[in-house]
Design an enzyme around this catalytic site. Structure first.
Site, PDB file in Angstrom:
ATOM      1  N   GLU A 117       1.649  25.623  17.407  1.00 31.90           N
ATOM      2  CA  GLU A 117       2.029  26.004  19.011  1.00 31.90           C
ATOM      3  C   GLU A 117       3.479  26.103  19.335  1.00 31.90           C
ATOM      4  O   GLU A 117       4.320  25.356  19.823  1.00 31.90           O
ATOM      5  CB  GLU A 117       1.603  24.799  19.969  1.00 31.90           C
ATOM      6  CG  GLU A 117       1.953  23.434  19.786  1.00 31.90           C
ATOM      7  CD  GLU A 117       1.505  22.432  20.764  1.00 31.90           C
ATOM      8  OE1 GLU A 117       1.609  22.780  21.871  1.00 31.90           O
ATOM      9  OE2 GLU A 117       1.080  21.456  20.287  1.00 31.90           O
ATOM     10  N   HIS A 171       0.987  20.253  15.425  1.00 36.36           N
ATOM     11  CA  HIS A 171       0.735  18.897  15.053  1.00 36.36           C
ATOM     12  C   HIS A 171      -0.776  18.675  14.269  1.00 36.36           C
ATOM     13  O   HIS A 171      -1.683  19.591  14.703  1.00 36.36           O
ATOM     14  CB  HIS A 171       0.486  17.816  16.092  1.00 36.36           C
ATOM     15  CG  HIS A 171      -0.116  18.202  17.460  1.00 36.36           C
ATOM     16  ND1 HIS A 171      -1.588  17.952  17.681  1.00 36.36           N
ATOM     17  CD2 HIS A 171       0.067  19.119  18.552  1.00 36.36           C
ATOM     18  CE1 HIS A 171      -1.971  18.732  18.815  1.00 36.36           C
ATOM     19  NE2 HIS A 171      -0.810  19.286  19.437  1.00 36.36           N
ATOM     20  N   GLU A 217      -0.690  28.580  21.613  1.00 33.79           N
ATOM     21  CA  GLU A 217      -1.251  27.759  20.652  1.00 33.79           C
ATOM     22  C   GLU A 217      -2.817  28.114  20.285  1.00 33.79           C
ATOM     23  O   GLU A 217      -3.609  28.500  20.935  1.00 33.79           O
ATOM     24  CB  GLU A 217      -1.248  26.243  21.474  1.00 33.79           C
ATOM     25  CG  GLU A 217      -1.872  25.127  20.482  1.00 33.79           C
ATOM     26  CD  GLU A 217      -1.668  23.809  21.368  1.00 33.79           C
ATOM     27  OE1 GLU A 217      -1.633  23.739  22.572  1.00 33.79           O
ATOM     28  OE2 GLU A 217      -1.511  22.825  20.680  1.00 33.79           O
ATOM     29  N   ASP A 235      -2.728  25.132  29.089  1.00 36.16           N
ATOM     30  CA  ASP A 235      -3.036  24.285  27.624  1.00 36.16           C
ATOM     31  C   ASP A 235      -4.031  23.583  27.730  1.00 36.16           C
ATOM     32  O   ASP A 235      -4.407  22.535  28.656  1.00 36.16           O
ATOM     33  CB  ASP A 235      -1.954  23.497  27.327  1.00 36.16           C
ATOM     34  CG  ASP A 235      -1.910  23.003  25.805  1.00 36.16           C
ATOM     35  OD1 ASP A 235      -2.695  22.757  25.318  1.00 36.16           O
ATOM     36  OD2 ASP A 235      -0.869  22.769  25.315  1.00 36.16           O
ATOM     37  N   HIS A 275      -2.195  13.716  17.818  1.00 33.30           N
ATOM     38  CA  HIS A 275      -1.361  13.775  17.100  1.00 33.30           C
ATOM     39  C   HIS A 275      -1.469  12.958  15.715  1.00 33.30           C
ATOM     40  O   HIS A 275      -1.368  11.814  15.719  1.00 33.30           O
ATOM     41  CB  HIS A 275      -0.086  13.516  17.567  1.00 33.30           C
ATOM     42  CG  HIS A 275       0.444  14.504  18.959  1.00 33.30           C
ATOM     43  ND1 HIS A 275       1.388  15.320  18.551  1.00 33.30           N
ATOM     44  CD2 HIS A 275       0.043  14.564  20.204  1.00 33.30           C
ATOM     45  CE1 HIS A 275       1.348  16.090  19.608  1.00 33.30           C
ATOM     46  NE2 HIS A 275       0.545  15.747  20.559  1.00 33.30           N
ATOM     47  N   ASP A 279      -7.352  22.214  20.428  1.00 30.84           N
ATOM     48  CA  ASP A 279      -6.148  22.308  21.473  1.00 30.84           C
ATOM     49  C   ASP A 279      -5.504  23.472  21.293  1.00 30.84           C
ATOM     50  O   ASP A 279      -5.118  24.172  20.289  1.00 30.84           O
ATOM     51  CB  ASP A 279      -5.286  21.172  20.955  1.00 30.84           C
ATOM     52  CG  ASP A 279      -3.981  21.186  21.704  1.00 30.84           C
ATOM     53  OD1 ASP A 279      -3.776  21.692  22.745  1.00 30.84           O
ATOM     54  OD2 ASP A 279      -2.899  20.486  21.017  1.00 30.84           O
TER      55      ASP A 279
HETATM   56 MN    MN Z   1      -1.949  22.119  23.617  1.00 27.50          MN
HETATM   57 MN    MN Z   2      -1.048  20.766  20.726  1.00 25.77          MN
END
Ligand code: MN
Ligand code: MN
Length: 300
Positions: A190, A157, A284, A86, A165, A97
């Site tokens: 994700e 998010h 994600e 990630d 977030h 992200d």
């Molecule tokens: Mn992530």
């Molecule tokens: Mn994330």
């Protein structure tokens, strides 16, 4: 003007992350140290012209998220592992992200495919005005269709400048949620899939932290460390490896961090594992909601 600039910077962050995702098969292999992988990926972000938005997460098998190497970490990628990588990069605070699963065990190919499809199907329904519950439904339906479970207590998010977030969540299971996606907003979607029960729990260990919005230190050293963290990472997540240029030794830093977590100046992010130790996969990406559908920043 502002609108275009933030899209441009987000897309730049996406290019950096996407290039790294493509290189992962050469970086992530059984026998390689997790510490070396984390550092390699974070260095590639910087070489690409961005900054890490959070420590690279390398989560193996039943670990779902929030594992990053600690200083001196000797752990390696085991044989037959299912590895989630990630990655977060930002350009001037605009974050991408993204995560992928690299499996060294063909037994889980189907689960990996279910998870990849869940993300692709989720993206198909994204447009301004869409209810988040519709996206959640696509994710759950796809993963269950393959005979696996989505992880119900991990969510996508909203992203905002320097904020990972951003207020609205994208759950991986259906429900009546209050959130609606609006044009111009940025989201990380994700889905996680598992052959366990579909839920994660916090472990004792935590290697990732972030500065609380309201924070204060009691000693000179605590105050200086908090300032160092804000100056370098704002309120984005960081890890102890990233504090090596702060002037005190490893033991002292560890003790200060623990005190700051206890008094609420720092949040900690414990490692998350599947409750029944099921194997976990994750895909994600980060998208910008546009009239023509989602602008997808990384390949899936
Ligand atoms: Mn992530
Ligand atoms: Mn994330």
């Amino acid at each position: 003007m502002y609108y275009e600039e933030y899209i441009e910077k987000t897309l730049k962050a996406g290019e950096i992350v996407n290039r790294i995702l493509k290189e992962l098969p050469r970086i992530v292999k059984p026998g390689v140290k997790v510490l070396d992988i984390c550092e390699k990926i974070e260095n590639l972000i910087i070489e690409g012209g961005g900054k890490p938005a959070f420590p690279c997460n390398i989560s193996i098998n039943n670990i779902a998220a929030h594992y990053t190497a600690f200083p001196g970490d000797k752990s390696i990628i085991p044989d037959n592992a299912v590895v989630k990588v990630d990655i977060g990069a930002h350009v001037d605070g605009y974050i991408v992200d993204a995560a992928t699963t690299i499996s060294f065990n063909s037994k889980y190919d189907d689960m990996v495919e279910a998870n990849r499809m869940a993300l692709k199907n989720a993206l198909k329904v994204i447009k301004p005005g869409v209810k988040v519950s519709k996206i959640s439904k696509e994710i759950e339906r796809t993963i269950i269709g393959f005979g696996y479970k989505p992880i119900s207590n991990l969510t996508g998010h909203m992203l905002k400048r320097y904020i990972l977030h951003g207020g609205k969540n994208i759950p991986n299971v259906y429900g009546e949620y209050p959130w609606i996606m609006e044009e111009g907003e940025i989201y990380a979607i994700e889905p996680f899939a598992t052959d366990g029960v579909g839920s994660v729990t916090e472990m004792q260990q935590a290697y990732i932290y972030s500065l609380a919005k309201v924070h204060s230190g009691r000693t000179k050293l605590e105050k200086e460390l908090l300032k160092y963290i804000y100056d370098n990472f704002k309120i984005l997540p960081f890890c102890e490896r990233w504090l090596k240029n702060f002037y005190v030794n490893h033991e002292t830093i560890g003790a200060i961090i623990n005190r700051l977590v206890e008094n609420g100046a720092l949040h900690s992010y414990p490692v998350l594992r599947e409750i029944k130790n099921g194997i976990v996969t994750q895909f994600e990406t980060t998208i910008i909601v546009s009239r023509d559908g989602p602008i997808i920043t990384t390949e899936i």
